[in-house]
Structures are given as C-alpha cells and as structure tokens.
Design a protein around this motif. Structure first.
Motif, short mmCIF file in Angstrom:
data_model
loop_
_atom_site.label_atom_id
_atom_site.label_comp_id
_atom_site.label_asym_id
_atom_site.label_seq_id
_atom_site.Cartn_x
_atom_site.Cartn_y
_atom_site.Cartn_z
N LYS A 181 1.01 -1.03 0.20
CA LYS A 181 -0.12 0.00 -0.11
C LYS A 181 1.01 1.19 0.15
O LYS A 181 1.67 1.50 0.91
N ASP A 182 1.03 2.01 -1.26
CA ASP A 182 1.60 3.34 -1.16
C ASP A 182 2.92 3.25 -0.54
O ASP A 182 3.23 4.07 0.27
N VAL A 183 3.78 2.32 -1.23
CA VAL A 183 5.22 2.20 -0.28
C VAL A 183 6.10 3.19 -1.22
O VAL A 183 6.03 2.86 -2.45
N SER A 184 6.98 3.80 -0.59
CA SER A 184 7.92 4.62 -1.27
C SER A 184 9.32 4.29 -0.42
O SER A 184 9.49 4.55 0.64
N PHE A 185 10.33 4.21 -1.23
CA PHE A 185 11.96 4.11 -0.70
C PHE A 185 12.67 4.01 -1.73
O PHE A 185 12.39 4.13 -2.98
N GLN A 186 13.93 4.39 -1.35
CA GLN A 186 15.13 4.66 -2.21
C GLN A 186 16.27 3.53 -1.74
O GLN A 186 16.52 3.41 -0.58
N VAL A 187 17.03 3.14 -2.84
CA VAL A 187 18.34 2.37 -2.49
C VAL A 187 19.22 2.92 -3.66
O VAL A 187 19.39 3.19 -4.69
N ARG A 188 20.47 3.30 -2.64
CA ARG A 188 21.74 4.04 -3.42
C ARG A 188 22.60 2.97 -3.65
O ARG A 188 23.02 1.84 -3.09
N ARG A 189 23.57 3.53 -4.34
CA ARG A 189 24.84 2.52 -4.86
C ARG A 189 25.63 2.51 -3.58
O ARG A 189 25.65 3.51 -2.76
N GLY A 190 26.33 1.28 -3.26
CA GLY A 190 27.12 1.29 -2.24
C GLY A 190 26.27 1.05 -0.81
O GLY A 190 26.90 1.29 0.28
N GLU A 191 25.11 0.68 -0.83
CA GLU A 191 24.74 0.18 0.31
C GLU A 191 23.85 -0.81 0.32
O GLU A 191 23.31 -1.55 -0.77
N ILE A 192 23.28 -1.72 1.36
CA ILE A 192 22.58 -2.66 1.48
C ILE A 192 21.30 -2.24 2.42
O ILE A 192 21.56 -1.81 3.72
N VAL A 193 20.06 -2.29 1.73
CA VAL A 193 18.99 -1.89 2.42
C VAL A 193 18.00 -3.30 2.72
O VAL A 193 17.87 -3.90 1.65
N CYS A 194 17.77 -3.34 3.96
CA CYS A 194 16.77 -4.82 4.09
C CYS A 194 15.57 -4.55 4.51
O CYS A 194 15.36 -3.42 5.30
#
Length: 506
Positions: free
Chosen positions: A270-283
């Motif tokens: 439901k209406d999810v927003s996020f970002q993943v950048r170079r050089g990082e691990i997002v869990c």
C-alpha cells in the motif's frame, strides 16, 4: 540405522553412517549442504533404498521399501520442499492416501475434520481445514505437513530443515510443538543447519560431513563453535565483517507503489516509497505475509502494479518486462527457488545461462548455442561458488541438494554484475559456511558500488548484514532503523506492528 551406504552417479551420498534415535528424544542431524542429511532421512522414509546397511526398530530389523512401509512402522516425514497438492484444501492434503471411507466407498470427511481440529488444538497448530494450499502462507503449509504425520499416528517424526521458511515467531512456536511432541513420547529427527536452534531444542546432535559420520554429541555438553567446526572442518565467523557504507547516487527509486493481493481483495502493498543507493545494503524486514513477496514481485516484473512507479538509474521501468529489467541491470535471487529460480529438469549449465543465453558469447549469429562456451562458463561458476553436484555442469538441477541449488542461483545472479541486486532470503536453507560466504558476496557487491536490496526473515541476518532496515507491516513501511543503533526487541515490536514511525514519504 546401522552402516548405511547410499550411492548416486558420481557421488557417495552416505558412506557407512550409523545413527541411533532414542524413545522420546529430539535428535538433531547437522551438516553442510550436500553432506547427505536429507538422503539419509529419505532412506529411513523409504524414498531411497540403501546399497548397504540395515535399519532396526525396537531391536527388530525392518525392511522399508517405500513411504507406505515407513508409515506402517510409524515413521513420518516433513520434507524441506513440501509435498502438498497446491489446488487441494488443507483437509484433503492431510487425509490424502489415508482417507476415511464408509461402506460404499464414500469419504467420511466430517470424522477426519473432527480429528484434525482436535489435533491442531492439542498441539497448537492453528490451521483452516478449508483453505486451499496455494492461498496459505508457508508457515501454514508446514503445519499442514506436521498434521499429516500426527493424523497417521506416527511415532518417529522426521523434520527436514523445518525452519528454513519460517519467521522467528513461527520458529519459536515450532520449537514448542517439537518439545510437546517429545514430552508425549514421540521421537524426533530434526535436520538443521541452524546451530542456535539445535542448541535450544535438541537433546543430542549427530554431525555429517561430505557423506561421512563425524560424531554424536550431547548438546548440553557442547558449544555452537564446536559444532560448526565439526560440521565445516574449520572455525566459522558468525559475524559479518564490513567497513562503513558510503552510499552514492540513487539506483532504485520506488514511488507510491501499490500491488494487489492474490489472496484477498485488499492491496498487499500500500503506497510504499523508498530508495536504494549505490554502495549500500537496504534490508526489508517483517513477519512473513506482510507484503514483502508482492513488493518483490512488483519490483522484478512478476506482478503488475496497481499504482505508483519504479525508477532504476533514472529510467522508468514500471511496465518493463522481466527480461528488460534484467538487461537494464537488475538481478533477482527469488524467494521460491523451484518456482522462480530454476528449471529443475534442465542441467546445471543451462540454469546458469537462463537470463543470458541470448548474448553473443553463448549464442552465435544464426541462433545456435555455443555449447563449449556455456560449459566453460558453468564450470567457472561451479568452482568459484563451490556448487556441489554429482556430475558437475551436466547434473540435473532437480537432483542437487536445496542448498546447492541456492548457491547456483546466487552464482548466476551475482555474476551478471547487476547494478541492482534484489536478494530474497538468499541464505535460506544454507549451512553456516555457505551463509558466511553469501554474506561476504553481498558486502562485496555493496563495496563495488552496487545497490543491494535484501529481503530477509532471519533476525540475525537483518541485524548483521544491512546498512539500513525498513520494516514492513500489513503492506506498509512502518519504520526505518539503523542496525547499529537498534535492538532485536525494538525490531520485533516494529515487525509486530506495535510501533511505527511516520516514515517520510519520498
């Protein structure tokens, strides 16, 4: 089981193994992927016949030619990859092969339902008998498998990697169920790679390595470090070593993503927003069934979005096909390795090139496969990622152990040098040595300036591997946490929906 030897083409899966199970004990079977644990249990359950050795029950030698013989002797098994009929209900799956019938051959389902509800009440295995298997969670499917054994009054219960697909809460419940069963006099054989679980629940532990028997120890007299050294033959580092992250520009930008649910009428994401950048691990962490699967399906193109958009490296890929996403630099280690990861009847080498077969190095201008190049490429990956198989590149994927199937998928996805790696439970069903290796690979991808999105149900992995944690609850992101500054208890509260930040909408 005395002096059991089982051979397959090119490999001795069990080499003179002796295993003794006492009445009313929980006996763990520990070993690396491909150590021969599942094979040994399949011999006991009658799925395979050993070339040498004997099996005795209550002191008498028995012959187990097939699972019906095993069931007649009171031996039941929950397999690592469940043996359920997807389009049947829970009730139909439990009684399959042991149907209660009346005089005219008419099914007496009401009696079966009563027995199943009584068993599920007694052992705390809440299931809906009328739910269809394809609609229920993996944890619920596992309870169905356990009820199948209890319905048949089995005394010896084999659990093959039972916690590989469960959430921490479900694992705790399963442990309690196992303790209750043992207290009632049932004898349990418990195959696992997870040392903490073995220490928590098992009375004794037998260790196998590369098909050979290493030893049996009382868990109260040993440590996790000793067990891991017996299992892998060296000391294992349980902690992920990594330098601080240096995130660069945004690779994946998810804006107001909404994905429908297949199970109910609400949206799963439901209406999810996020970002993943170079050089990082997002869990992305969360209890199973809170929209993580649908989120990944939407990201990777397996399901269309209801709303929102996905940007990768500044390009809109919301409606791009799976191949286009792959070519654009997205790799996907899927949750279900059999459904979305491998073609089980293909050889290992063909599975290694499933997403790159059309490239000029593997296909010539007329469209014929360059078999020599494919074999060389596959051999290189098998060597590099220690994928163990009886016949190397020509091994059918179906015949490999679950952990080695997983390693093959990881090798293929990481070797594509993706800009964006989506890894869904990448260490599911792997032993400590392999987990250590996979975690190093994820960190290496991060350090090479790639973006990594990890979806995991393992609390230790969630706390140890990523640089940022996003918690999903009921289809929404309810918290953003820094693993260095949070605790497992706080993470658990977010996962259970007891706490939520107002996560800033991107």
């Amino acid at each position: 089981m005395l002096h059991i030897t089982k051979r397959f083409p090119g490999i001795i899966a069990n080499d003179d193994i002796t295993l003794q199970l006492k009445h009313g004990e929980i006996h763990a079977l520990l070993g690396e992927n491909g150590a021969g644990k599942s094979t040994l249990m399949s011999v006991l359950f009658g799925l395979y016949q050993a070339e040498e050795g004997t099996i005795k029950k209550d002191g008498k030698e028995v012959q187990i030619n097939d699972p019906n013989d095993a069931n007649a002797l009171g031996i039941g098994m929950v397999h690592q990859h469940f043996k359920l009929v997807e389009c049947f209900t829970v009730l139909d799956n439990i009684i399959l092969g042991d149907e209660p019938v009346g005089k005219a051959g008419i099914l007496k389902k009401a009696e079966a339902r009563k027995k199943i509800l009584a068993l599920s009440e007694k052992y705390g295995l809440q299931v809906d008998p009328d739910a269809v298997i394809s609609d229920i969670t993996v944890g619920m499917q596992q309870r169905t498998e356990i009820l199948k054994m209890l319905y048949r009054d089995n005394e010896i219960l084999i659990f093959d990697e039972p916690t590989a697909v469960l959430t921490p809460q479900e694992i705790e419940e399963l442990m309690q169920i196992m303790r209750n069963l043992a207290a009632e006099g049932k004898s349990i054989l418990f195959i696992s790679h997870k040392l903490a679980e073995i220490m928590a629940v098992a009375d004794r532990c037998t260790v196998l390595r590369k098909g050979k028997y290493i030893g049996t120890v009382e868990t109260k007299n040993t440590t996790m470090e000793e067990l891991s050294a017996m299992m892998v033959g060296r000391n294992v580092n349980f902690h992920v070593d990594k330098q601080p992250a240096h995130p660069g520009e945004v690779v994946l930008d998810v804006q107001h993503m909404t994905v429908a649910s297949k199970v109910h009428n609400n949206n799963a994401v439901k209406d999810v927003s996020f970002q993943v950048r170079r050089g990082e691990i997002v869990c992305i962490a969360g209890i199973d069934g809170n929209g993580q699967t649908e989120l990944v399906y939407g990201l990777t193109g397996l399901e269309p979005l209801v709303g929102g958009k996905i940007m990768m490296d500044g390009k809109d890929i919301t409606h791009a096909s799976i191949r286009k996403r792959s070519v654009a630099g997205m790799s996907h280690i899927p949750e279900d390795r059999h459904k979305h990861g491998l073609v089980l009847d293909y050889s290992l080498e063909y599975n290694m090139i499933l997403q790159t077969y059309f490239e000029s190095r593997f296909t010539d201008r007329i469209g014929f496969l360059r078999r020599k190049n494919i074999r060389e490429y596959s051999d290189k990956l098998i060597e590099q990622y220690d994928v163990r198989s009886g016949q190397g590149s020509v091994t059918p994927a179906r015949s490999m152990s679950g952990g080695n199937q997983q390693k093959a998928i990881i090798a293929r996805e990481i070797d594509k040098q993706p800009e964006m790696l989506v890894a869904v439970q990448p260490t599911r069903g792997l032993d400590v040595g392999a987990i250590e290796y996979i975690h190093k690979q994820l960190v290496a991808q991060r350090d090479a300036g790639k973006a990594v999105l990890l979806i995991s149900l393992e609390l230790d992995e969630v706390m140890d591997v990523p640089d940022r944690i996003l918690v999903m609850y009921e289809g929404e992101i309810v918290g953003e946490l820094d693993p260095k500054k949070t605790t497992q208890e706080e993470l658990g509260l977010y996962m259970a929906g007891a706490k939520r930040d107002e996560v800033k909408k991107a």
